[in-house]
Design a protein around this motif. Structure first.
Motif, short mmCIF file in Angstrom:
data_model
loop_
_atom_site.label_atom_id
_atom_site.label_comp_id
_atom_site.label_asym_id
_atom_site.label_seq_id
_atom_site.Cartn_x
_atom_site.Cartn_y
_atom_site.Cartn_z
N ALA A 3 0.80 -1.23 0.00
CA ALA A 3 0.00 0.00 0.00
C ALA A 3 0.83 1.27 0.00
O ALA A 3 0.30 2.35 -0.25
N GLY A 4 2.11 1.18 0.32
CA GLY A 4 2.93 2.39 0.35
C GLY A 4 3.49 2.68 1.72
O GLY A 4 3.65 1.78 2.55
N SER A 5 3.74 3.94 1.99
CA SER A 5 4.48 4.33 3.18
C SER A 5 3.62 4.45 4.43
O SER A 5 4.14 4.64 5.53
N SER A 6 2.30 4.39 4.30
CA SER A 6 1.43 4.50 5.47
C SER A 6 0.28 3.51 5.36
O SER A 6 -0.10 3.08 4.26
N LEU A 7 -0.26 3.16 6.49
CA LEU A 7 -1.39 2.23 6.52
C LEU A 7 -2.61 2.89 5.87
O LEU A 7 -2.98 4.00 6.24
N PRO A 8 -3.27 2.20 4.94
CA PRO A 8 -4.41 2.80 4.25
C PRO A 8 -5.69 2.83 5.09
O PRO A 8 -6.64 3.53 4.74
N ASP A 9 -5.72 2.06 6.16
CA ASP A 9 -6.92 1.98 6.99
C ASP A 9 -6.48 1.60 8.41
O ASP A 9 -5.34 1.15 8.62
N ASP A 10 -7.38 1.78 9.37
CA ASP A 10 -7.09 1.35 10.73
C ASP A 10 -6.74 -0.14 10.72
O ASP A 10 -7.33 -0.93 9.97
N PHE A 11 -5.81 -0.52 11.57
CA PHE A 11 -5.18 -1.83 11.51
C PHE A 11 -5.31 -2.50 12.88
O PHE A 11 -4.69 -2.06 13.84
N SER A 12 -6.15 -3.53 12.97
CA SER A 12 -6.43 -4.13 14.27
C SER A 12 -6.52 -5.65 14.16
O SER A 12 -7.04 -6.18 13.17
N LEU A 13 -6.02 -6.32 15.20
CA LEU A 13 -6.09 -7.79 15.20
C LEU A 13 -6.03 -8.33 16.62
O LEU A 13 -5.57 -7.66 17.55
N ILE A 14 -6.51 -9.55 16.74
CA ILE A 14 -6.41 -10.34 17.97
C ILE A 14 -5.88 -11.70 17.56
O ILE A 14 -6.40 -12.32 16.63
N THR A 15 -4.83 -12.17 18.23
CA THR A 15 -4.36 -13.54 18.01
C THR A 15 -4.60 -14.34 19.28
O THR A 15 -4.36 -13.86 20.39
N VAL A 16 -5.07 -15.57 19.10
CA VAL A 16 -5.29 -16.49 20.20
C VAL A 16 -4.58 -17.79 19.86
O VAL A 16 -4.89 -18.42 18.84
N ASP A 17 -3.61 -18.17 20.68
CA ASP A 17 -2.90 -19.43 20.50
C ASP A 17 -3.30 -20.39 21.62
O ASP A 17 -3.19 -20.05 22.81
#
Length: 212
Positions: free
Chosen positions: A196-210
């Motif tokens: 996408a380039g030098s900046s995030l195009p949208d808000d960036f969120s995640l949850i990981t569960v192991d």
């Protein structure tokens, strides 16, 4: 069970995503997770996302743990979150679930996604594949789609906003299931930026569960 969350703003000043992961107060072997992505292009998306996740936590925490794995429980929880989000005047997506070391149950509305890879397998399962994007949470007429799945030790769950999955590419998403959990957020962020380039195009969120 190991749980990690990450959320940061994209091209906008305000992050309109919200993530939540907490142990059930009545059973510390069960994790309650929620991820909401406030609708852009409309006011109060951030408030709607927060209100929805907080409503999920309030409802789930006040239920007996075993009830979180019964039919229709998560439909009712998201419908309550829909009503609470409506008071903000904003709209949001919402994924909400309970997960233990051997089972998960939840429901979703919108276009955030939950992916799961069973231990010993290479393919990803999308738990949210049948969800509907509209009506959104906050409209007071959201139509959540439930899911229930077995989960065993060594498996990984990844819940992501569309700012992650739309831009990272499927190969990067698959690789996220093969690396240590503390590297997942940075790996996916790098994949998004490379496309996408030098900046995030949208808000960036995640949850990981192991799962242990």
């Amino acid at each position: 069970m190991t749980v990690r969350t990450h959320s940061e703003a994209g091209s906008k000043v305000q992050n309109e995503d919200f993530v939540l992961a907490k142990w059930h107060p009545g059973d510390p072997s069960i994790m309650i997770c929620a991820l909401a992505d406030g609708q852009g292009g409309r006011s109060h998306g951030a408030e709607a996302a927060r209100a929805a996740c907080e409503a999920v936590w309030e409802a789930a925490a006040n239920l007996p743990a075993q009830q979180l794995f019964m039919d229709r429980t998560w439909i009712r929880i998201i419908q309550e979150a829909d009503r609470k989000a409506a008071a903000t005047g904003g709209f949001t997506t919402l994924i909400a679930l309970a997960i233990s070391d051997d089972f998960a149950a939840g429901a979703s509305c919108g276009d955030s996604k939950a992916f799961f890879r069973l231990a010993g397998h290479t393919e990803l399962a999308e738990w949210t594949v049948h969800q509907r994007k509209n009506p959104p949470v906050g409209s007071e007429c959201a139509d959540p789609e439930p899911f229930m799945c077995h989960a065993i030790g060594g498996s990984r769950l990844l819940i992501v906003s569309d700012g992650v999955w739309k831009f990272c590419g499927y190969e990067a998403l698959k690789t996220a299931f093969e690396i240590p959990p503390d590297q997942v957020a940075e790996h996916l962020k790098s994949a998004v930026l490379s496309r996408a380039g030098s900046s995030l195009p949208d808000d960036f969120s995640l949850i990981t569960v192991d799962l242990a």
